[in-house]
Design a protein around this motif. Sequence first.
Motif, PDB file in Angstrom:
ATOM      1  N   TRP A 190       1.042  -1.099   0.057  1.00 47.27           N
ATOM      2  CA  TRP A 190      -0.021  -0.098   0.003  1.00 47.27           C
ATOM      3  C   TRP A 190       0.886   1.341   0.062  1.00 47.27           C
ATOM      4  N   VAL A 191       0.563   2.114  -0.878  1.00 44.74           N
ATOM      5  CA  VAL A 191       1.291   3.285  -0.700  1.00 44.74           C
ATOM      6  C   VAL A 191       0.258   4.537  -0.395  1.00 44.74           C
ATOM      7  N   VAL A 192       0.471   5.428   0.364  1.00 41.81           N
ATOM      8  CA  VAL A 192      -0.469   6.646   0.607  1.00 41.81           C
ATOM      9  C   VAL A 192       0.299   7.893   0.862  1.00 41.81           C
ATOM     10  N   ARG A 193      -0.233   9.028   0.399  1.00 40.14           N
ATOM     11  CA  ARG A 193       0.484  10.272   0.489  1.00 40.14           C
ATOM     12  C   ARG A 193       0.515  10.685   1.977  1.00 40.14           C
ATOM     13  N   SER A 194       1.772  11.037   2.438  1.00 39.70           N
ATOM     14  CA  SER A 194       1.713  11.264   3.732  1.00 39.70           C
ATOM     15  C   SER A 194       0.846  12.344   4.226  1.00 39.70           C
ATOM     16  N   GLU A 195       0.603  13.480   3.412  1.00 37.81           N
ATOM     17  CA  GLU A 195      -0.344  14.489   4.033  1.00 37.81           C
ATOM     18  C   GLU A 195      -1.630  13.730   4.215  1.00 37.81           C
ATOM     19  N   HIS A 196      -2.008  12.809   3.820  1.00 33.77           N
ATOM     20  CA  HIS A 196      -3.436  12.304   3.986  1.00 33.77           C
ATOM     21  C   HIS A 196      -3.549  11.286   5.241  1.00 33.77           C
ATOM     22  N   ILE A 197      -2.412  11.290   5.796  1.00 35.47           N
ATOM     23  CA  ILE A 197      -2.454  10.384   7.023  1.00 35.47           C
ATOM     24  C   ILE A 197      -2.883  11.127   8.223  1.00 35.47           C
ATOM     25  N   ALA A 198      -3.947  10.845   9.143  1.00 37.89           N
ATOM     26  CA  ALA A 198      -4.057  11.664  10.288  1.00 37.89           C
ATOM     27  C   ALA A 198      -3.328  10.847  11.480  1.00 37.89           C
ATOM     28  N   ALA A 199      -2.995  11.395  12.476  1.00 36.09           N
ATOM     29  CA  ALA A 199      -2.147  10.642  13.430  1.00 36.09           C
ATOM     30  C   ALA A 199      -2.198  11.434  14.886  1.00 36.09           C
ATOM     31  N   SER A 200      -2.286  10.267  15.719  1.00 36.25           N
ATOM     32  CA  SER A 200      -2.322  10.910  17.044  1.00 36.25           C
ATOM     33  C   SER A 200      -0.835  11.712  17.536  1.00 36.25           C
ATOM     34  N   THR A 201      -1.068  12.538  18.539  1.00 40.56           N
ATOM     35  CA  THR A 201      -0.130  13.162  18.890  1.00 40.56           C
ATOM     36  C   THR A 201       0.794  12.571  19.882  1.00 40.56           C
ATOM     37  N   ARG A 202       2.031  12.947  20.119  1.00 38.09           N
ATOM     38  CA  ARG A 202       2.943  12.170  20.920  1.00 38.09           C
ATOM     39  C   ARG A 202       2.437  12.008  22.108  1.00 38.09           C
ATOM     40  N   ASP A 203       3.031  11.162  22.997  1.00 38.36           N
ATOM     41  CA  ASP A 203       2.531  10.385  24.264  1.00 38.36           C
ATOM     42  C   ASP A 203       2.439  11.403  25.567  1.00 38.36           C
ATOM     43  N   GLU A 204       3.641  12.016  25.594  1.00 40.64           N
ATOM     44  CA  GLU A 204       3.789  12.483  26.897  1.00 40.64           C
ATOM     45  C   GLU A 204       2.818  13.577  27.081  1.00 40.64           C
ATOM     46  N   LYS A 205       2.141  13.541  28.391  1.00 36.02           N
ATOM     47  CA  LYS A 205       1.204  14.574  28.719  1.00 36.02           C
ATOM     48  C   LYS A 205      -0.105  14.590  28.136  1.00 36.02           C
ATOM     49  N   ASP A 206      -0.330  13.655  27.163  1.00 33.48           N
ATOM     50  CA  ASP A 206      -1.518  13.724  26.174  1.00 33.48           C
ATOM     51  C   ASP A 206      -2.522  12.703  26.913  1.00 33.48           C
ATOM     52  N   PRO A 207      -3.613  13.199  26.936  1.00 35.78           N
ATOM     53  CA  PRO A 207      -4.714  12.416  27.751  1.00 35.78           C
ATOM     54  C   PRO A 207      -5.424  11.539  26.558  1.00 35.78           C
ATOM     55  N   PHE A 208      -4.966  11.550  25.514  1.00 34.80           N
ATOM     56  CA  PHE A 208      -5.685  10.804  24.268  1.00 34.80           C
ATOM     57  C   PHE A 208      -5.809   9.307  24.636  1.00 34.80           C
ATOM     58  N   PHE A 209      -4.692   8.818  25.232  1.00 36.11           N
ATOM     59  CA  PHE A 209      -4.833   7.188  25.491  1.00 36.11           C
ATOM     60  C   PHE A 209      -5.264   6.989  26.898  1.00 36.11           C
ATOM     61  N   ALA A 210      -5.493   7.866  27.749  1.00 39.72           N
ATOM     62  CA  ALA A 210      -5.910   7.809  28.983  1.00 39.72           C
ATOM     63  C   ALA A 210      -7.130   6.941  29.345  1.00 39.72           C
ATOM     64  N   PRO A 211      -8.373   7.022  28.442  1.00 34.22           N
ATOM     65  CA  PRO A 211      -9.356   6.390  28.662  1.00 34.22           C
ATOM     66  C   PRO A 211      -8.927   4.623  28.740  1.00 34.22           C
ATOM     67  N   SER A 212      -8.084   4.369  28.172  1.00 34.07           N
ATOM     68  CA  SER A 212      -7.935   2.658  28.340  1.00 34.07           C
ATOM     69  C   SER A 212      -7.325   2.440  29.425  1.00 34.07           C
ATOM     70  N   ALA A 213      -6.578   3.445  30.292  1.00 34.60           N
ATOM     71  CA  ALA A 213      -5.506   3.061  31.178  1.00 34.60           C
ATOM     72  C   ALA A 213      -6.557   2.345  32.586  1.00 34.60           C
ATOM     73  N   ASP A 214      -7.647   2.995  32.781  1.00 37.78           N
ATOM     74  CA  ASP A 214      -8.578   2.755  34.036  1.00 37.78           C
ATOM     75  C   ASP A 214      -9.592   1.819  33.989  1.00 37.78           C
ATOM     76  N   LYS A 215      -9.705   1.004  32.680  1.00 36.42           N
ATOM     77  CA  LYS A 215     -10.318  -0.116  32.855  1.00 36.42           C
ATOM     78  C   LYS A 215     -10.287  -1.312  32.634  1.00 36.42           C
ATOM     79  N   VAL A 216      -9.583  -1.673  33.858  1.00 32.33           N
ATOM     80  CA  VAL A 216      -8.988  -2.887  34.005  1.00 32.33           C
ATOM     81  C   VAL A 216     -10.095  -4.088  33.761  1.00 32.33           C
ATOM     82  N   TYR A 217     -11.171  -3.842  34.207  1.00 32.01           N
ATOM     83  CA  TYR A 217     -12.344  -5.027  33.754  1.00 32.01           C
ATOM     84  C   TYR A 217     -12.280  -5.239  32.542  1.00 32.01           C
ATOM     85  N   ARG A 218     -11.477  -4.496  31.509  1.00 24.15           N
ATOM     86  CA  ARG A 218     -11.451  -5.001  29.937  1.00 24.15           C
ATOM     87  C   ARG A 218     -10.394  -6.266  29.949  1.00 24.15           C
TER      88      ARG A 218
END
Lengths: 109, 336
Positions: A67-95
């Motif tokens: 697969w090839v895709v123009r780099s400008e067409h990729i949406a990406a999450s921001t860097r990890d530090e201080k970012d709450p983006f992935f936080a919702p998965s941290a406190d759901k141990v029952y998963r």
Amino acid sequence: MTPEKPTDKPSEKQSEKQDWPLYEVFVRGKRGLNHVHVGSLHAADDRMALTHARDLYTRRNEGVSIWVVRSEHIAASTRDEKDPFFAPSADKVYRHPTFYDIPADVPHI
Amino acid sequence: MVGWEVGRMDTTRSSPAGADGAEPVLQQHFDATIARDQRIEPRDWMPEGYRKTLIRQIAQHAHSEIIGMQPEGEWITRAPSLRRKAILFAKVQDEAGHGLYLYSAAETLGADRADLTDRLIEGRQKYSSIFNYPTLSFADVGVIGWFVDGAAICNQVPLCRSSYGPYARAMVRICKEESFHQRQGYELLMTMMRGTAAQREMVQDAVDRWWWPSLMMFGPPDDASPNSAQSMAWKIKRHSNDELRQRFVDMTVPQAEKLGVTLPDPELRWNDERGHHDFGTPDWDELMRVIKGDGPCNAQRTERRRTAHEEGTWVREAATAHAAKQAARAQKGAVA
């Protein structure tokens, strides 16, 4: 949010030049595997990007599909530090299966 | 702060360093990642010195691969058999590939591909000094594979664990392919050594010419390499120049014996106490001269690269024009 300018500043002359667009390349190593990001390349259009990707990233049977895709067409999450983006998965141990206590003598669970 | 943004997944960087007064926290996060031996990835915050050092090192490495196509490329038309010609083609194509993997890694740090090419042909960025020596006979092709690619393997295997993710991953791909390069060279030399006396002399002559420049590939001695300590602290580099040079000598001596050639160093001998070979001192003045541009082939190599780039201009422009035409047609078709 303004992306920071590279420190190694392109020369004046460079800014006038039109570089071919950048593509990201994803290769499926063999049937049954996902496509995996392997790198990037420049190409004038999609077809050229595919043939360049074949020549560059699969010279030794490393892939069965690209697969090839123009780099400008990729949406990406921001860097990890201080970012709450992935936080919702941290406190759901029952998963996770280990959250549940099951007696050791219950078979196959 | 939003959790996503549209843009290049690798190079788009978030807020400028320290713009929100968070630099000490970011620096701590960076230091901790390095200390845990985890990889730094393109969108992570990193000190400007780390970014600059990497861009310089990766670009220099990429340029070396690209210029490295020339010394051996000169022998493609004169290879003695179709087998050797096909092998040489494949090897030179690999060198191009290695250059492109590395340019791709440099671009994840915000470097611009066309700008890197300009820097190379304008002599503003360096490449490995080894490629400024001429390939005088076909035995040189074998010795380059054995020595130069062998030295490259010593240098590059530890770089597969370099702290910058895209660089380390490029090195993994490259190292897999270097092994073919080294083995084809050694096999070529074994074949010549089984040939006539003139062929054996040719091999010895090539060994004599390439041995010392190959030792110089590892860079100046540790006490004259001021940037090494910082690169090692950042885990960009994993071993010092002298350590890697020693490893190369120890690896190569038994291979030379097996091949039946003499390495041109009267001081070369096994040191039982150290468990390593002692060896003479390369001519560091020569290394400095070649790096500064005064090697046998510096001007020729850069000029050749410039000519290739300039002669390719119409191809790049034609492909761009073709792509624009096709895109316009597709759009027109969609409207109609």
